[in-house]
Motif scaffolding. Structure first.
Motif, mmCIF file in Angstrom:
data_model
loop_
_atom_site.group_PDB
_atom_site.id
_atom_site.type_symbol
_atom_site.label_atom_id
_atom_site.label_comp_id
_atom_site.label_asym_id
_atom_site.label_seq_id
_atom_site.Cartn_x
_atom_site.Cartn_y
_atom_site.Cartn_z
ATOM 1 N N ASP A 69 0.828 -1.206 0.000
ATOM 2 C CA ASP A 69 0.000 0.000 0.000
ATOM 3 C C ASP A 69 0.864 1.259 0.000
ATOM 4 O OD1 ASP A 69 -2.364 -1.400 -0.065
ATOM 5 O OD2 ASP A 69 -2.688 -1.322 2.102
ATOM 6 N N MET A 70 1.977 1.218 0.716
ATOM 7 C CA MET A 70 2.879 2.373 0.747
ATOM 8 C C MET A 70 3.566 2.571 -0.599
ATOM 9 S SD MET A 70 4.477 1.799 4.573
ATOM 10 C CE MET A 70 5.614 3.201 4.520
ATOM 11 N N VAL A 71 3.888 1.471 -1.276
ATOM 12 C CA VAL A 71 4.471 1.567 -2.617
ATOM 13 C C VAL A 71 3.486 2.240 -3.561
ATOM 14 C CG1 VAL A 71 5.252 0.261 -4.627
ATOM 15 C CG2 VAL A 71 5.989 -0.431 -2.338
ATOM 16 N N ILE A 72 2.238 1.778 -3.519
ATOM 17 C CA ILE A 72 1.214 2.349 -4.393
ATOM 18 C C ILE A 72 0.992 3.824 -4.071
ATOM 19 C CG2 ILE A 72 -1.246 2.256 -4.970
ATOM 20 C CD1 ILE A 72 -1.095 -0.786 -4.587
ATOM 21 N N GLN A 73 1.003 4.162 -2.801
ATOM 22 C CA GLN A 73 0.853 5.559 -2.389
ATOM 23 C C GLN A 73 1.955 6.429 -2.992
ATOM 24 O OE1 GLN A 73 0.849 6.127 1.880
ATOM 25 N NE2 GLN A 73 1.197 8.324 1.696
ATOM 26 N N ALA A 74 3.192 5.907 -2.973
ATOM 27 C CA ALA A 74 4.319 6.657 -3.532
ATOM 28 C C ALA A 74 4.220 6.780 -5.045
ATOM 29 C CB ALA A 74 5.631 5.984 -3.145
ATOM 30 N N ILE A 86 12.652 7.077 -5.483
ATOM 31 C CA ILE A 86 11.466 7.921 -5.323
ATOM 32 C C ILE A 86 10.535 7.345 -4.265
ATOM 33 C CG2 ILE A 86 9.391 8.801 -6.470
ATOM 34 C CD1 ILE A 86 11.019 8.879 -9.080
ATOM 35 N N ILE A 87 10.357 6.036 -4.269
ATOM 36 C CA ILE A 87 9.492 5.402 -3.270
ATOM 37 C C ILE A 87 10.012 5.646 -1.864
ATOM 38 C CG2 ILE A 87 8.687 3.164 -2.383
ATOM 39 C CD1 ILE A 87 8.602 2.206 -5.310
ATOM 40 N N VAL A 88 11.313 5.449 -1.688
ATOM 41 C CA VAL A 88 11.911 5.634 -0.360
ATOM 42 C C VAL A 88 11.843 7.097 0.071
ATOM 43 C CG1 VAL A 88 14.073 5.512 0.935
ATOM 44 C CG2 VAL A 88 13.414 3.619 -0.554
ATOM 45 N N GLU A 89 12.173 8.022 -0.826
ATOM 46 C CA GLU A 89 12.156 9.451 -0.489
ATOM 47 C C GLU A 89 10.741 9.954 -0.216
ATOM 48 O OE1 GLU A 89 14.557 11.387 0.202
ATOM 49 O OE2 GLU A 89 16.221 10.096 -0.424
ATOM 50 N N THR A 90 9.763 9.408 -0.911
ATOM 51 C CA THR A 90 8.376 9.813 -0.671
ATOM 52 C C THR A 90 7.967 9.523 0.762
ATOM 53 O OG1 THR A 90 7.769 9.482 -2.992
ATOM 54 C CG2 THR A 90 5.975 9.463 -1.395
ATOM 55 N N HIS A 91 8.514 8.442 1.314
ATOM 56 C CA HIS A 91 8.207 8.079 2.705
ATOM 57 C C HIS A 91 9.303 8.547 3.661
ATOM 58 C CE1 HIS A 91 4.593 5.902 1.717
ATOM 59 N NE2 HIS A 91 5.230 5.276 0.749
#
Length: 297
Positions: free
Chosen positions: A21-26, A124-129
């Motif tokens: 879900d966090m991946v999709i959010q990013a 990008i995924i990591v930085e978004t979170h």
């Protein structure tokens, strides 16, 4: 007639507290990153569902935050520099299929190479979170027949190294013991290095093992008599997209290096694809890999 491009298949390994879900959010609401003067972000991302399978499709965009373009005034026969902030340099269509932890993406020659995409996608995924106890890696899936042919060309293997990550959700039966070990240890990754101390090569049947795995078809399963050595299992794990592996061997009297990341599964498809059609093509290949390699949940 639509022009086709080369799409690559990769797997996303989630670590720390990162969830699907966090991946999709990013993917849907990314935080752009800037590297070497270029900015990167996801654009046009949307959630879809086809035949009960959910996925996200969109583009990885590369752009210049402070770009300038030269404008010609034909009447005055002069040139003028004009600011064009956020000028797009290139974009790569992709589809993310959580059921396979799989990503299929377009290689854009000279702008978004395979290593660019896999690195920027994960960053990008990591930085978004905000890097808050989350990590991920996107690793290419090896074409086992090509990989096997390269290994078979070696007169001997002298070094094996691999960095493997805990898989989710699929795993391969031949490297399941290694997966279970990593899981029991609650390890984020495992680094394996083997090198011979003499002029003799390592005692490994890796070329034959990979060849037999690649030859599996029509329900035939390769079942070795004994559990695979840890180094060989790690290379197979990396080849399935759960890490990176490197083999150094002798070929025609000199040392050569073979990487799992350089023998990749790919396919030809429209450079400007319909999201559902790209999903269908990619999902079919991920299903074929799952079936041919007898991967399980």
């Amino acid at each position: 007639m639509p022009k086709d491009g080369i799409y690559y298949l990769a797997r996303l390994a989630k670590m720390g507290n990162l969830t699907t879900d966090m991946v999709i959010q990013a993917l849907l609401k990314p935080k752009p990153i800037v590297m070497y003067g270029n900015a990167w972000s996801f654009t046009g991302t949307k959630e879809y569902e086809t035949k009960g399978i959910k996925y996200v499709a969109g583009r990885l965009a590369k752009y210049r935050p402070d770009a300038e373009v030269v404008i010609i005034d034909p009447e005055k026969r002069t040139e003028m520099i004009q600011q064009e902030p956020n000028l797009r340099m290139a974009s790569s269509p992709f589809v993310y299929i959580p059921e396979h932890s799989g990503v299929a993406f377009l290689r854009v020659a000279g702008q978004i190479e395979e290593w660019h995409f896999t690195d920027r996608f994960a960053r990008i995924i990591v930085e978004t979170h905000l890097r808050f106890f989350v990590e991920c890696e996107l690793n290419l899936i090896a074409d086992l027949k090509t990989f096997a042919a390269k290994l078979k060309s070696l007169a001997g293997i002298y070094r094996i190294s691999a960095v493997v990550l805990p898989p989710n959700p699929l795993f391969g039966p031949l490297w399941k013991p290694l997966r279970d070990y990593i899981k029991r240890r609650r390890s984020g990754q495992m680094v394996i290095r083997e090198a011979t101390k003499s002029a003799e090569p390592l005692n490994t049947d890796l070329p034959q093992i990979v060849e037999k795995v690649a030859a599996q078809q029509n329900g035939e399963v390769y079942e070795p008599k004994e559990e695979l050595p840890i180094g060989d299992a790690a290379i197979l794990m990396a080849a399935d997209g759960y890490g990176k592996g490197t083999i150094t061997g002798m070929q025609e009297g000199r040392f050569v290096v073979i990487k799992t990341s350089e023998t990749n599964r790919n396919f030809s498809f429209d450079k400007d694809p319909n999201p559902e059609e790209l999903f269908v093509a990619a999902n079919e290949l991920f299903e074929r890999i799952k079936k041919d390699r007898h991967m399980e949940h």
